[in-house]
Design an enzyme around this catalytic site. Structure first.
Site, PDB file in Angstrom:
ATOM      1  N   THR A   1      39.377  33.547  35.436  1.00 14.58           N
ATOM      2  CA  THR A   1      37.886  32.794  35.208  1.00 14.58           C
ATOM      3  C   THR A   1      37.297  32.575  36.424  1.00 14.58           C
ATOM      4  O   THR A   1      37.743  31.538  37.102  1.00 14.58           O
ATOM      5  CB  THR A   1      38.073  32.158  34.099  1.00 14.58           C
ATOM      6  OG1 THR A   1      39.294  32.480  33.003  1.00 14.58           O
ATOM      7  CG2 THR A   1      37.090  31.330  33.681  1.00 14.58           C
ATOM      8  N   GLU A   2      36.053  32.954  36.204  1.00 11.09           N
ATOM      9  CA  GLU A   2      35.023  32.213  37.384  1.00 11.09           C
ATOM     10  C   GLU A   2      35.481  32.510  38.955  1.00 11.09           C
ATOM     11  O   GLU A   2      35.147  31.918  39.970  1.00 11.09           O
ATOM     12  CB  GLU A   2      34.762  30.934  37.139  1.00 11.09           C
ATOM     13  CG  GLU A   2      34.478  30.356  35.753  1.00 11.09           C
ATOM     14  CD  GLU A   2      33.305  31.169  35.115  1.00 11.09           C
ATOM     15  OE1 GLU A   2      32.447  31.808  35.978  1.00 11.09           O
ATOM     16  OE2 GLU A   2      32.774  30.724  34.003  1.00 11.09           O
TER      17      GLU A   2
END
Length: 404
Positions: A146-147
């Site tokens: 994530t990210e």
């Protein structure tokens, strides 16, 4: 091997509906179905459908010499199934060509890697299963957290799960004098390759393409290829990582972004000695030049490339900590709706909306948020979380009573 690796992130969160203090204990459904459907259908028309069609055209035109990779979050796949089956079908057509790679991530686009190895592993496994189910048994070999959040410890966890490589940001404060245009390895488990985003060239497309005050405006394919050719010949891999919504949503069609991408493969293939590769091909074909040491987590957000977009103030930390205090209780409960809400409440976007950073990155945060202020985002989330806590405790008491 001189190659360009295109990777696109495809993600939509389940946005929370306006939820008042007086709804706590009364309303147990938290999701704004109307808004979520409208956003997905809007982005489908502006980005997903036209860009998928263009990529399919380019893959056929160049007979597999042009390749890209996607990570599609589980929350996004859920919304495609519910609101945009035509978009899901178009991604399935791309993957079926054999020249599009899918990556794994956490199912709910969660920050679990920062808090719980167990929850992280479960969400990764759920995303694996979803990809396998929707894409004809496809099994990804490369991971994208994530990210693009990464640290030595997170990389080691990913290596333990059996992946060949992980993607992350080529953060200046980590690289120092080193270049992102090499393959590196995890500092704890060197069997895991680490592919770093070339943020300057990526952001030239993703953020600066339509900026008329940019010194290099307008960006043309010839100009971009000249920049590639200027890269020292010993630097072998240029990783161009960006949100897929760059095409048509963040950079509107009127800017010429689709035409830029239509002509870029030919410009690169004919005007340089670069080819195109997927992340797994890069990991397999290039040796790591050294370990990369990342003791503190990095991400691809904002100037700092750290975690402060999601966990940088008291509101974000309070919401995140309160949520994960429930983990052990939730894992004792066998309830589909509680499990769904637990996962969807972990989505990083909810904490991003609470960010109070201003100056250079403030307008970016405002653009993505459905709330008027970060404080509204916090209050709404905590109202929902308060109700969720009541549900979890009640269900756990019921479960333990039945067990006894």
């Amino acid at each position: 091997m001189r190659t360009v690796c295109f990777y696109f992130q495809v993600h939509q969160p389940f946005r929370i509906k306006p939820y008042r203090f007086f709804d706590i204990g009364e309303d147990h459904y938290y999701w704004d179905d109307y808004l979520n459907r409208n956003v997905v259908r809007k982005v489908a028309q502006k980005c997903y459908l036209p860009m998928n069609a263009l990529l399919l055209e380019l893959i056929h035109k160049y007979e597999g010499k042009f390749k890209v990779a996607f990570s599609i979050s589980g929350t996004c796949l859920d919304q495609f199934e519910a609101y945009a089956p035509d978009v899901l079908q178009s991604f399935q057509q791309l993957v079926a060509t054999g020249h599009v790679e899918l990556l794994n991530e956490t199912y709910s686009h969660s920050l679990a890697a920062l808090k719980s190895k167990e929850e992280f592993s479960e969400l990764v496994k759920k995303h694996q299963d979803k990809i396998k189910d929707l894409f004809n048994g496809y099994t990804p070999k490369v991971f994208r957290n994530t990210e693009l959040i990464y640290s030595d410890q997170i990389g080691a966890m990913v290596a333990d799960l059996g992946y060949d490589a992980i993607l992350t940001e080529g953060a200046k404060h980590v690289l120092g004098w080193k270049s992102p245009n090499y393959v590196y390895s995890n500092a704890i488990n060197p069997d895991l390759k680490v592919l770093l985003k070339n943020f300057r060239l990526s952001d030239d497309i993703a953020f600066r393409f339509s900026n008329k005050t940019w010194a290099d405006f307008p960006l043309t394919t010839d100009k971009f290829v000249a920049w590639l050719n200027a890269i020292p010949k010993e630097e072998q891999v240029v990783n161009l990582f960006m949100d897929y919504e760059t095409f048509g949503e963040h950079q509107w069609a009127e800017t010429g972004i689709f035409e830029f991408m239509r002509h870029l493969p030919e410009a690169i293939l004919k005007g340089s000695n670069f080819s195109f590769s997927t992340p797994s091909e890069v990991a397999k074909g290039a040796a790591a030049v050294s370990k990369i040491h990342v003791s503190t987590p990095i991400s691809w957000a904002d100037e700092e490339r750290d975690l402060t977009a999601w966990l940088g103030n008291d509101m974000q930390d309070e919401a995140f900590d309160r949520l994960f205090e429930l983990e052990r209780m939730v894992k004792k409960i066998d309830d589909v709706e509680i499990k769904r809400d637990w996962e969807y409440l972990q989505t990083s976007d909810h904490f991003y909306y609470m960010c109070t950073k201003f100056f250079s990155d403030g307008s970016v945060h405002e653009y993505f948020s459905p709330y008027d202020t970060p404080y509204d985002a916090f209050i709404n989330y905590m109202n929902v979380l308060s109700d969720f806590i009541l549900r979890v405790k009640a269900k756990l008491a019921e479960t333990e009573k039945v067990t006894v």
